[in-house]
Design a protein around this motif. Structure first.
Motif, PDB file in Angstrom:
ATOM      1  N   THR A  31      -0.829   7.293  -1.066  1.00 13.06           N
ATOM      2  CA  THR A  31      -0.465   6.150  -1.911  1.00 13.06           C
ATOM      3  C   THR A  31      -1.651   5.186  -2.025  1.00 13.06           C
ATOM      4  O   THR A  31      -2.001   4.741  -3.115  1.00 13.06           O
ATOM      5  CB  THR A  31       0.759   5.417  -1.316  1.00 13.06           C
ATOM      6  OG1 THR A  31       1.880   6.279  -1.380  1.00 13.06           O
ATOM      7  CG2 THR A  31       1.070   4.135  -2.059  1.00 13.06           C
ATOM      8  N   ALA A  32      -2.273   4.870  -0.895  1.00 14.00           N
ATOM      9  CA  ALA A  32      -3.410   3.944  -0.889  1.00 14.00           C
ATOM     10  C   ALA A  32      -4.579   4.517  -1.691  1.00 14.00           C
ATOM     11  O   ALA A  32      -5.233   3.788  -2.449  1.00 14.00           O
ATOM     12  CB  ALA A  32      -3.830   3.640   0.545  1.00 14.00           C
ATOM     13  N   LEU A  33      -4.830   5.803  -1.557  1.00 14.23           N
ATOM     14  CA  LEU A  33      -5.919   6.442  -2.313  1.00 14.23           C
ATOM     15  C   LEU A  33      -5.633   6.403  -3.814  1.00 14.23           C
ATOM     16  O   LEU A  33      -6.515   6.085  -4.614  1.00 14.23           O
ATOM     17  CB  LEU A  33      -6.112   7.893  -1.860  1.00 14.23           C
ATOM     18  CG  LEU A  33      -6.680   8.089  -0.459  1.00 14.23           C
ATOM     19  CD1 LEU A  33      -6.639   9.575  -0.073  1.00 14.23           C
ATOM     20  CD2 LEU A  33      -8.110   7.553  -0.379  1.00 14.23           C
ATOM     21  N   ARG A  34      -4.412   6.720  -4.200  1.00 11.08           N
ATOM     22  CA  ARG A  34      -4.044   6.711  -5.619  1.00 11.08           C
ATOM     23  C   ARG A  34      -4.103   5.297  -6.196  1.00 11.08           C
ATOM     24  O   ARG A  34      -4.546   5.096  -7.319  1.00 11.08           O
ATOM     25  CB  ARG A  34      -2.639   7.286  -5.815  1.00 11.08           C
ATOM     26  CG  ARG A  34      -2.565   8.775  -5.576  1.00 11.08           C
ATOM     27  CD  ARG A  34      -1.166   9.282  -5.819  1.00 11.08           C
ATOM     28  NE  ARG A  34      -1.064  10.706  -5.559  1.00 11.08           N
ATOM     29  CZ  ARG A  34      -0.013  11.441  -5.885  1.00 11.08           C
ATOM     30  NH1 ARG A  34       1.027  10.877  -6.481  1.00 11.08           N
ATOM     31  NH2 ARG A  34       0.001  12.722  -5.614  1.00 11.08           N
ATOM     32  N   HIS A  35      -3.651   4.342  -5.412  1.00 11.31           N
ATOM     33  CA  HIS A  35      -3.672   2.950  -5.865  1.00 11.31           C
ATOM     34  C   HIS A  35      -5.092   2.522  -6.222  1.00 11.31           C
ATOM     35  O   HIS A  35      -5.316   1.856  -7.235  1.00 11.31           O
ATOM     36  CB  HIS A  35      -3.097   2.033  -4.782  1.00 11.31           C
ATOM     37  CG  HIS A  35      -3.218   0.591  -5.087  1.00 11.31           C
ATOM     38  ND1 HIS A  35      -2.417  -0.045  -6.010  1.00 11.31           N
ATOM     39  CD2 HIS A  35      -4.078  -0.350  -4.607  1.00 11.31           C
ATOM     40  CE1 HIS A  35      -2.765  -1.317  -6.081  1.00 11.31           C
ATOM     41  NE2 HIS A  35      -3.758  -1.531  -5.251  1.00 11.31           N
ATOM     42  N   ALA A  36      -6.053   2.913  -5.407  1.00 11.93           N
ATOM     43  CA  ALA A  36      -7.446   2.525  -5.609  1.00 11.93           C
ATOM     44  C   ALA A  36      -8.032   3.074  -6.909  1.00 11.93           C
ATOM     45  O   ALA A  36      -9.041   2.563  -7.397  1.00 11.93           O
ATOM     46  CB  ALA A  36      -8.293   2.974  -4.421  1.00 11.93           C
ATOM     47  N   THR A  37      -7.395   4.076  -7.502  1.00 17.36           N
ATOM     48  CA  THR A  37      -7.908   4.668  -8.750  1.00 17.36           C
ATOM     49  C   THR A  37      -7.285   4.051 -10.000  1.00 17.36           C
ATOM     50  O   THR A  37      -7.633   4.445 -11.109  1.00 17.36           O
ATOM     51  CB  THR A  37      -7.653   6.194  -8.784  1.00 17.36           C
ATOM     52  OG1 THR A  37      -6.235   6.439  -8.857  1.00 17.36           O
ATOM     53  CG2 THR A  37      -8.240   6.885  -7.556  1.00 17.36           C
TER      54      THR A  37
END
Length: 186
Positions: free
Chosen positions: A120-126
């Protein structure tokens, strides 16, 4: 909030597809992908838009956006459109969603996009919205995150992070029967 007896919303031909999951789980991307593949008369009743943009309201139990989402989804279904998506926490939105599911005349499918917090955190950053990213950080995501916040009675199909966007869209098109319907030219 009860709006009617079973079989009073939409038509036998409408498809109610509920997409739920945590922030950055891919709900909006899946909804957009469904619309892109299907075409016109697929309505995206987006919780974020109705709650944050239209009402500028915080996500709280009993908030006005719950009724607005319900009314908007019913209006769209009653006019031959198909879809609703959003985080839609089970404890806040579950009663409204279950009533909507109960009263819908057509095919109904519910999906929960399960993505572990780290992903979730990785996707949010994109996300492409720099202003949003400046205001919403990992701490916010952690506060909002709920592990498998499923509706009661096993109503949802869980789709995990290993399913690609295209695979998820194709699966939902097939399971809902949207792949066998021609869109109207509105």
């Amino acid at each position: 909030m009860t709006h009617g007896a079973p079989g009073t919303t939409g038509t036998p031909d409408t498809r109610l597809i509920v997409l739920r999951g945590n922030s950055a789980s891919g709900k909006s991307s899946v909804a957009s992908g469904l619309r892109e593949k299907f075409g016109r008369n697929l309505s995206i009743v987006a919780q974020d838009n109705l709650r944050r943009i239209v009402l500028r309201e915080r996500d709280r139990p009993g908030a006005a956006n719950i009724g607005l989402i319900d009314l908007t989804a019913r209006y769209a279904l009653d006019h031959g459109f198909h879809v609703v998506e959003g985080i839609l926490y089970a404890d806040r939105y579950g009663t409204m969603l279950q009533d909507l599911l109960r009263t819908h005349r057509g095919v109904t499918r519910c999906y929960y996009l399960h993505v572990p917090f780290e992903e979730t955190a990785l996707r949010h950053a994109t996300k492409p919205d720099a202003q949003y990213l400046a205001h919403i950080n990992e701490s916010h995501l952690r506060d909002w995150y709920r592990e498998k916040d499923l509706l009661r009675d096993g109503l949802e199909t869980v789709i995990d992070a290993a399913s690609s966007l295209d695979d998820t869209v194709q699966r939902i098109l097939s399971e809902s029967g949207l792949d066998g319907i021609l869109p109207s030219d509105r």
